[in-house]
Design an enzyme around this catalytic site. Structure first.
Site, PDB file in Angstrom:
ATOM      1  N   TYR A 318       0.824  -1.224   0.000  1.00 34.02           N
ATOM      2  CA  TYR A 318       0.000   0.000   0.000  1.00 34.02           C
ATOM      3  C   TYR A 318       0.852   1.264   0.000  1.00 34.02           C
ATOM      4  O   TYR A 318       0.343   2.341   0.318  1.00 34.02           O
ATOM      5  CB  TYR A 318      -0.886   0.051   1.254  1.00 34.02           C
ATOM      6  N   CYS A 344      14.568 -11.194  -2.202  1.00 37.70           N
ATOM      7  CA  CYS A 344      15.085 -10.908  -3.540  1.00 37.70           C
ATOM      8  C   CYS A 344      14.059 -10.185  -4.396  1.00 37.70           C
ATOM      9  O   CYS A 344      13.587 -10.725  -5.418  1.00 37.70           O
ATOM     10  CB  CYS A 344      15.507 -12.207  -4.202  1.00 37.70           C
ATOM     11  N   GLU A 345      13.627  -9.027  -3.961  1.00 34.57           N
ATOM     12  CA  GLU A 345      12.710  -8.193  -4.738  1.00 34.57           C
ATOM     13  C   GLU A 345      12.993  -6.747  -4.365  1.00 34.57           C
ATOM     14  O   GLU A 345      13.152  -6.450  -3.180  1.00 34.57           O
ATOM     15  CB  GLU A 345      11.240  -8.488  -4.371  1.00 34.57           C
ATOM     16  N   TYR A 373      -2.590  -5.456  10.828  1.00 33.42           N
ATOM     17  CA  TYR A 373      -2.254  -5.869   9.464  1.00 33.42           C
ATOM     18  C   TYR A 373      -0.746  -6.065   9.271  1.00 33.42           C
ATOM     19  O   TYR A 373      -0.202  -5.816   8.195  1.00 33.42           O
ATOM     20  CB  TYR A 373      -2.820  -4.874   8.434  1.00 33.42           C
TER      21      TYR A 373
HETATM   22  N1  LLP Z   1     -15.182  -3.928   9.120  1.00 34.96           N
HETATM   23  C1  LLP Z   1     -15.068  -4.431   7.879  1.00 34.96           C
HETATM   24  C2  LLP Z   1     -16.249  -4.951   7.214  1.00 34.96           C
HETATM   25  C3  LLP Z   1     -13.811  -4.445   7.247  1.00 34.96           C
HETATM   26  O1  LLP Z   1     -13.696  -4.942   6.019  1.00 34.96           O
HETATM   27  C4  LLP Z   1     -12.666  -3.941   7.927  1.00 34.96           C
HETATM   28  C5  LLP Z   1     -11.354  -3.939   7.294  1.00 34.96           C
HETATM   29  C6  LLP Z   1     -12.844  -3.440   9.225  1.00 34.96           C
HETATM   30  C7  LLP Z   1     -14.117  -3.444   9.789  1.00 34.96           C
HETATM   31  C8  LLP Z   1     -11.721  -2.901  10.045  1.00 34.96           C
HETATM   32  O2  LLP Z   1     -11.120  -1.797   9.459  1.00 34.96           O
HETATM   33  P1  LLP Z   1     -10.056  -0.938  10.276  1.00 34.96           P
HETATM   34  O3  LLP Z   1     -10.749  -0.327  11.457  1.00 34.96           O
HETATM   35  O4  LLP Z   1      -8.970  -1.856  10.717  1.00 34.96           O
HETATM   36  O5  LLP Z   1      -9.559   0.056   9.303  1.00 34.96           O
HETATM   37  N2  LLP Z   1      -4.703  -4.760   5.068  1.00 34.96           N
HETATM   38  C9  LLP Z   1      -5.061  -3.349   4.964  1.00 34.96           C
HETATM   39  C10 LLP Z   1      -6.365  -3.035   5.653  1.00 34.96           C
HETATM   40  C11 LLP Z   1      -7.527  -3.837   5.142  1.00 34.96           C
HETATM   41  C12 LLP Z   1      -8.826  -3.550   5.845  1.00 34.96           C
HETATM   42  C13 LLP Z   1      -9.884  -4.506   5.431  1.00 34.96           C
HETATM   43  N3  LLP Z   1     -11.119  -4.347   6.102  1.00 34.96           N
HETATM   44  C14 LLP Z   1      -3.914  -2.510   5.509  1.00 34.96           C
HETATM   45  O6  LLP Z   1      -2.895  -3.057   5.925  1.00 34.96           O
HETATM   46  O7  LLP Z   1      -4.015  -1.284   5.500  1.00 34.96           O
END
Ligand code: LLP
Length: 421
Positions: A318, A344-345, A373
């Site tokens: 990201y 290796c990237e 995450y």
């Molecule tokens: N509720 C739903 C339906 C979701 O899909 C998500 C996150 C959350 C709650 C929680 O969101 P948060 O409060 O953590 O922003 N891997 C990515 C983030 C993906 C989020 C996916 N859905 C990263 O590292 O930024």
């Protein structure tokens, strides 16, 4: 609040020296602070004092049992997106009456499991999913409480890969179709419509998109009530952003957020459900890594550390910014470094042109704000071992996921008969 402060020039996690943990556990490793998780949770809870609130921790952000259990002990429910996550939440002691199930592709097996456990609510995202759930609930002789996830067609103004509330995204029921699908739901067996939900994206740093989306859905709730639906819950989703640099403040303050929610949806008198992930655990975690080599490249200086993109994918996936600091504080004149891992990237880069004090090999650095995450998105790419997770509480620490052995990782593969004979 920062729970990874320097004391006498050395970074501590609560009341433990990070270097002591590194000596015990070896690098790299994730390090979490219980107090930080508790602080974030109570800040949010207290801000919403005037509303009937259920905080469902979005387990996907960090699924470690110790982290979920820390939140469960504070009274958190869970937002889950798979049977695996639901099992993790239940296993950590969260009662099914506090678990909501999100996700665009819940399978028959997952629905069956959740219904049999007595889940609080399914957040349904489409017609086909609604019919499927009705069929299974009927067969099981159960009633599924559902909300419809509304796609409000609002731009959350975050990275495209974590933006979910625009009409071109795969998520939710288009907001113009919601009344129709609610009418359908009220005719189906095994289904009880209890509310609406939405989630417009992650790492949101501005209240305006939230307000726009909530206003739109609040109007829908009033329309639905006029049409005879008994709407008692409004699930506002997650997405509250955090500062990825310790010099910056929390971009959305919980009290400001709560005030806006009260103003925009308070009159509905619904139970308010929040699904925060990153907000609760993001700043509660650092990744401690050791510098392997300092390399003078053709045009840049590289700090090559022992953690890599397989341990923390966010910068390469990201373009995420994470602050990186030495464990021993230094006021020496800053130099420019690219901080990279051993994979290796060229994408295995944590930071480019980053100002840091001079650092030598074998010194420790912390990559900050990786409690969400981070570990959950790691892999064994390059046959690198998954790294340990450590939880601190005051002056105690415990390894809450040990480093596996090479035999455990390689032993997951099985040879077919024609190669093993
Ligand atoms: N509720 C739903 C339906 C979701 O899909 C998500 C996150 C959350 C709650 C929680 O969101 P948060 O409060 O953590 O922003 N891997 C990515 C983030 C993906 C989020 C996916 N859905 C990263 O590292 O930024």
């Amino acid at each position: 609040m920062n729970f990874f402060e320097y004391r006498d020039g050395e970074m501590c996690a609560e009341n433990v020296k990070v270097s002591d943990i590194a000596n015990d556990v070896g690098t790299p490793f994730y390090l979490y602070s219980s107090a930080s998780i508790g602080y974030q949770f109570s800040q949010l809870k207290n801000a919403f004092n005037n509303l009937d609130l259920l905080i469902c921790y979005a387990v996907k952000a960090n699924t470690n049992q110790a982290v979920i259990k820390t939140l469960a002990a504070l009274g958190a429910g869970a937002d889950v997106v798979s049977e695996g996550e639901m099992r993790r939440a239940l296993n950590a002691g969260i009662s099914p009456e506090k678990i909501v199930y999100s996700g665009v592709a819940k399978t028959i097996l997952e629905m069956t499991f959740a219904l049999n456990q007595g889940i609080y609510q399914f957040n349904v995202e489409s017609g086909p999913e609604l019919y499927q759930l009705s069929e299974i609930a009927s067969v099981l002789g159960k009633t599924a409480n559902i909300t419809f996830r509304v796609n409000p067609d609002v731009d959350a103004k975050t990275h495209a890969k974590i933006s979910t509330g625009k009409s071109e995204n795969k998520f939710g029921v288009p907001w113009t179709n919601v009344r129709k699908i609610c009418a359908k739901a009220s005719e189906l067996p095994g289904i009880k419509l209890v509310g609406l939900d939405l989630h417009i994206g992650s790492q949101i740093t501005d209240l305006q998109p939230y307000e726009e989306a909530y206003t739109r859905v609040a109007e829908l709730i009033q329309d639905l009530r006029t049409e005879g639906h008994e709407i008692t819950r409004f699930d506002l989703g997650g997405g509250i952003g955090i500062a990825h640099d310790e010099d910056n403040d929390q971009p959305i303050h919980p009290t400001e957020y709560a005030k806006m929610v009260e103003r925009v949806v308070g009159h509905l008198d619904c139970q308010i459900i929040l699904e925060p992930g990153r907000y609760l655990v993001g700043n509660a975690g650092i990744l401690v890594s050791k510098v392997v080599y300092v390399k003078e490249g053709g045009s840049r200086k590289f700090l090559i550390v022992d953690a890599a993109m397989n341990d923390l994918i966010r910068p390469s996936m990201y373009d995420a910014y994470h602050s990186i600091v030495p464990i021993i504080r230094s006021d020496d004149k800053r130099e420019l470094y690219d901080v990279v891992g051993p994979v290796c990237e060229s994408g295995d880069t944590f930071a480019t042109n980053r100002q840091m004090p001079p650092i030598k090999s074998d010194e420790l650095v912390a990559i900050r704000s990786v409690g969400a995450y981070g570990a959950v998105m790691s892999s064994t790419y390059n046959t690198r071992l998954l790294i340990p997770e450590v939880l601190v509480k005051d002056n105690k620490f415990a390894v809450v996921r040990p480093r596996p052995t090479y035999n455990e990782i390689i032993g997951l593969d099985k040879l077919p008969s024609w190669l093993s004979e």
